[in-house]
Scaffold this active site. Structure first.
Site, PDB file in Angstrom:
ATOM      1  N   TYR A 143      -4.387  32.112 -30.314  1.00 20.21           N
ATOM      2  CA  TYR A 143      -3.845  32.819 -29.145  1.00 20.21           C
ATOM      3  C   TYR A 143      -3.449  31.846 -28.027  1.00 20.21           C
ATOM      4  O   TYR A 143      -2.736  32.199 -27.102  1.00 20.21           O
ATOM      5  CB  TYR A 143      -4.850  33.843 -28.599  1.00 20.21           C
ATOM      6  CG  TYR A 143      -5.109  35.023 -29.526  1.00 20.21           C
ATOM      7  CD1 TYR A 143      -4.358  35.207 -30.681  1.00 20.21           C
ATOM      8  CD2 TYR A 143      -6.103  35.954 -29.240  1.00 20.21           C
ATOM      9  CE1 TYR A 143      -4.596  36.278 -31.529  1.00 20.21           C
ATOM     10  CE2 TYR A 143      -6.346  37.030 -30.082  1.00 20.21           C
ATOM     11  CZ  TYR A 143      -5.587  37.171 -31.238  1.00 20.21           C
ATOM     12  OH  TYR A 143      -5.829  38.237 -32.067  1.00 20.21           O
ATOM     13  N   LYS A 192     -12.228  31.141 -42.638  1.00 17.24           N
ATOM     14  CA  LYS A 192     -11.347  31.248 -43.816  1.00 17.24           C
ATOM     15  C   LYS A 192     -11.242  29.835 -44.381  1.00 17.24           C
ATOM     16  O   LYS A 192     -10.151  29.262 -44.534  1.00 17.24           O
ATOM     17  CB  LYS A 192      -9.990  31.823 -43.371  1.00 17.24           C
ATOM     18  CG  LYS A 192      -9.053  32.176 -44.495  1.00 17.24           C
ATOM     19  CD  LYS A 192      -9.487  33.382 -45.305  1.00 17.24           C
ATOM     20  CE  LYS A 192      -8.556  33.593 -46.479  1.00 17.24           C
ATOM     21  NZ  LYS A 192      -9.095  34.514 -47.491  1.00 17.24           N
ATOM     22  N   ASP A 224     -11.998  37.899 -44.856  1.00 21.12           N
ATOM     23  CA  ASP A 224     -11.611  39.088 -45.623  1.00 21.12           C
ATOM     24  C   ASP A 224     -12.839  39.762 -46.225  1.00 21.12           C
ATOM     25  O   ASP A 224     -12.971  40.992 -46.215  1.00 21.12           O
ATOM     26  CB  ASP A 224     -10.569  38.735 -46.704  1.00 21.12           C
ATOM     27  CG  ASP A 224     -10.862  37.417 -47.410  1.00 21.12           C
ATOM     28  OD1 ASP A 224     -11.730  36.662 -46.946  1.00 21.12           O
ATOM     29  OD2 ASP A 224     -10.213  37.148 -48.440  1.00 21.12           O
ATOM     30  N   ASP A 248     -11.320  39.165 -32.701  1.00 22.06           N
ATOM     31  CA  ASP A 248     -10.534  40.267 -32.137  1.00 22.06           C
ATOM     32  C   ASP A 248     -10.502  41.425 -33.133  1.00 22.06           C
ATOM     33  O   ASP A 248     -10.781  42.585 -32.796  1.00 22.06           O
ATOM     34  CB  ASP A 248      -9.107  39.731 -31.874  1.00 22.06           C
ATOM     35  CG  ASP A 248      -8.273  40.694 -31.052  1.00 22.06           C
ATOM     36  OD1 ASP A 248      -8.803  41.720 -30.607  1.00 22.06           O
ATOM     37  OD2 ASP A 248      -7.075  40.399 -30.859  1.00 22.06           O
ATOM     38  N   ASP A 252     -13.146  45.042 -33.298  1.00 18.68           N
ATOM     39  CA  ASP A 252     -12.585  46.397 -33.246  1.00 18.68           C
ATOM     40  C   ASP A 252     -13.040  47.209 -34.456  1.00 18.68           C
ATOM     41  O   ASP A 252     -13.353  48.392 -34.334  1.00 18.68           O
ATOM     42  CB  ASP A 252     -11.048  46.340 -33.227  1.00 18.68           C
ATOM     43  CG  ASP A 252     -10.510  46.357 -31.801  1.00 18.68           C
ATOM     44  OD1 ASP A 252     -11.295  46.065 -30.878  1.00 18.68           O
ATOM     45  OD2 ASP A 252      -9.315  46.654 -31.618  1.00 18.68           O
TER      46      ASP A 252
END
Ligand code: NAD
Length: 358
Positions: A143, A192, A224, A248, A252
């Site tokens: 980001y 990852k 994942d 992020d 959620d």
């Protein structure tokens, strides 16, 4: 008597309504636990654009920096949707996080026993309780990395870059290990590393850091797999630490498991004790001014503030206990079920206050 200085950023939509109740609960808790609170009001978001032309006035930054902690309602709404990107209410939110150096985002995903049926997951999957703490890096990674647009062989392309330094990983890692020490001493680091170089550095750094915390059991999951495990068996998790973008998305997902957006608090911390505390939900313009917003996420944000910024853990626990108790009988419309008392935002604040320290 100890006095804490708090900056209030009431914000837009339901922000002022829910912050009013949270302040009431904080004042009641202060009186019960022998400290006092001085408030300064400052503008952020749409209300700041209306009053000053910008979403984050300089005075707001100065006030937050001079405080022991900051309580935010929520910002944004359709009125400001036509503002250019860098002058939208949400730009104010990113701006204040940057100005205060808030690199650690704590997002608890908790299911209160009386609200188990609100979860979209089957009750046998949730078990007796779910209580996960996601520690998300907030000021680095993709980001904030190098980005751009280009043209390759006449075709438009764009790129964003995920970059982390050992210093950044260690900084967020320490927050997570310390958190694990205060909880069940189990920490899951999510990356990852099978694909990304930045993730391999992330994992290597977490493993090196774990030597400083021999009591903490550290394990690693690919993002994942973590996304899948969160809905398959959320009980296996206690503290999760991860990068900005993975955090992020996973936070959620985890908050959705709790089923009630009006219940979840969050904290963003810097390297001093200063923190910004806010509910995870937005300004809910569809119900603003109706007196029906659920103030509990903001009230629980105050509990987090007492625990992480003000070192008043007993006061924090008193609020959390009062919220758990109140839910057995009393609900705002978003979480109301047959057999419980349906109340307004203000009545919910009063109900929590009545149970503080009881
Ligand atoms: P939202 O979270 O505001 O609302 C989603 C739904 O949940 C709505 O139906 C709303 O009524 C309900 N809801 C949210 N909080 C509630 C509460 N406390 N009690 C009862 N019901 C509640 O998300 P949205 O509709 O996507 O966004 C609305 C505005 O909020 C947008 O301008 C968005 O940019 C902004 N926003 C701000 C923040 C923030 O300030 N941190 C976060 C997310 C969205």
């Amino acid at each position: 008597m100890k006095t804490y200085r708090i900056t209030l950023l009431r914000g837009d939509g339901i922000g002022p309504e829910i912050v009013r109740e949270a302040v009431k609960v904080l004042d009641t808790t202060a009186a019960a636990f022998g400290f006092s609170v001085e408030y300064t009001e400052a503008l952020l978001g749409g209300c700041a654009i209306d009053a000053t032309g910008v979403p984050l006035p300089e005075e707001t930054i100065a006030s937050c920096k001079a405080s022991d902690s900051v309580l935010l309602g929520a910002v944004g709404g359709p009125k400001w949707d036509t503002q250019p990107g860098n002058n939208r209410p949400e730009a104010g939110l990113l701006g204040i996080r940057g100005a205060l150096g808030l690199f650690a985002n704590l997002r608890p995903a908790v299911i209160f026993e009386p609200l188990r049926s609100a979860s979209p997951l089957k009750e046998e999957i949730i078990g007796d309780a779910m209580d996960i703490m996601i520690v998300r890096e907030l000021t680095g990674g993709i980001y904030f990395g190098k980005r751009g647009s280009l043209e390759e062989n006449g075709v438009a392309a764009a790129f964003d870059t995920e970059q982390y330094s050992v210093t950044e990983i260690e900084r967020i890692g320490r927050v997570a290990f310390e958190m694990a020490m205060k909880r069940s001493k189990r920490l899951t680091s999510v990356d990852k590393a099978n694909v990304l170089e930045s993730s391999r550095l992330w994992r290597k750094t977490m493993i090196a850091l774990s030597e400083e915390y021999p009591e903490v059991e550290l394990n690693h999951l690919y993002v994942d797999n973590c996304a899948m495990q969160l809905v398959r068996d959320p009980k296996q998790f206690d503290v999760i630490v991860t990068s900005n973008i993975f955090g992020d998305i996973l936070s959620d997902e985890a908050s959705m498991i709790s089923g009630s957006i009006g219940m979840l608090a969050s904290a963003s911390l810097n390297s001093t004790k200063l923190g910004l505390y806010e509910p995870i939900h937005g300004s809910a313009p569809d119900i603003a001014g109706k007196g029906i917003a659920n103030p509990l996420a903001t009230i629980l944000s105050v509990a987090m503030m007492l625990r992480y910024s003000l070192d008043e853990p007993k006061a924090a626990e008193a609020i959390e206990t009062a919220v758990a108790q109140v839910l057995q009988t009393t609900r705002t419309p978003d979480i109301w079920t047959e057999g419980t008392r349906k109340v307004t935002t203000e009545e919910m604040g009063d109900a929590v206050c009545a149970l503080i320290g009881k």
